[in-house]
Motif scaffolding. Structure first.
Motif: not given
Length: 303
Positions: A259-263, A285-292
């Motif tokens: 559901a999310l682009k560039d996951y 994944v958690r780090e990815w969300f933090k950065q965004r």
């Protein structure tokens, strides 16, 4: 010129006959409950196979019709020909009114695996017609309408929430889920309020969380991201049998991937992560969300 055309026509006729004969042998085995041998389809002649198989959609035996719909669905989803995919969608829609409930369920699920562009005007009109007179598996119909962005059907879907006798709970829930996908914020409020009261366990993660992903709503995804960052051990470890509890974040990580682009992690056709090291993947994944910091693009063109 005639000398050239005649051999070509003869080849086409012979090849078409061979395809038809191959399909006949296959369905004779199905009818007699014998082992079947799969046949390979030449992509240049997909339509010939679809035409030959479609004959069996009208067979008197449900088992034969089921196999025909199954094969047509697979051929359609694998095809790169847009017009053929549209033809297959319309054939599958026919199966939603079949007298066999197993076929109804199969085609209802199969239709959700096609792209929006595969539904032509005739298919859309059929879906709208179904919304006026509900077929079996109405919950999947409501979700299909949301996926296809049938905004003009919002009043129709809402009307089912007020009808007496009321719909089964499963169908009513699907109405709210569909409305949320169509942008109805009140429906989304109701969904999120209920989800928060449910708590988090295996049943909720496997039965309810996929519906939140389906809504493709920012608020729905945000709630799942909250769960993703939780280390509370409220889910059963898969294939363990010991009753060991683990964080539900691992399953949420899988659910969010399509559901999310560039996951940062990918899932296979089974829905499981391609990554072998789940702890490392969860950390990434958690780090990815933090950065965004809440700024991510939701993919809305898939079911």
């Amino acid at each position: 010129m005639k000398k050239i055309i005649l051999p070509i026509l003869l080849y086409i006729s012979t090849f078409s006959f061979a395809q038809k004969q191959e399909v006949e042998v296959y369905f004779t085995a199905v009818r007699n409950k014998q082992a079947t041998q799969s046949f390979s389809v030449n992509k240049k002649n997909e339509s010939q196979y679809i035409k030959a198989i479609a004959v069996y959609l009208n067979d008197t035996l449900p088992s034969v019709r089921t196999e025909a719909y199954y094969l047509i669905s697979n051929l359609g989803r694998q095809s790169q020909q847009r017009n053929l995919r549209k033809d297959v969608v319309n054939l599958l829609i026919r199966g939603w009114r079949d007298t066999d409930s197993g076929i109804n369920g199969m085609v209802a699920t199969s239709l959700t695996r096609f792209e929006k562009q595969d539904f032509d005007r005739a298919a859309i009109d059929s879906i709208k017609g179904f919304l006026k007179r509900l077929p079996p598996y109405a919950d999947r119909l409501f979700k299909l309408a949301g996926y296809l962005e049938l905004q003009d059907q919002v009043p129709v879907i809402k009307s089912y929430l007020e009808k007496q006798p009321s719909l089964p709970d499963r169908d009513k829930w699907a109405c709210y889920i569909s409305l949320a996908r169509l942008g109805d914020q009140q429906a989304l409020d109701l969904i999120l309020n209920r989800v928060r009261t449910f708590g988090i366990n295996d049943d909720i993660v496997y039965e309810i969380f996929p519906d939140l992903v389906y809504t493709r709503s920012y608020r729905g995804i945000s709630y799942l991201v909250e769960v993703l960052f939780s280390d509370d051990r409220t889910c059963e470890a898969p294939a363990n049998g010991s009753g060991t509890k683990i964080t539900c974040a691992y399953r949420v990580m899988e659910l969010l991937a399509p559901a999310l682009k560039d996951y940062p992690v990918a899932v296979g056709t089974s829905g499981d992560l391609v990554a072998r090291d789940y702890k490392k993947a969860l950390s990434e994944v958690r780090e990815w969300f933090k950065q965004r910091d809440g700024k991510y693009e939701i993919i809305r063109d898939t079911f």
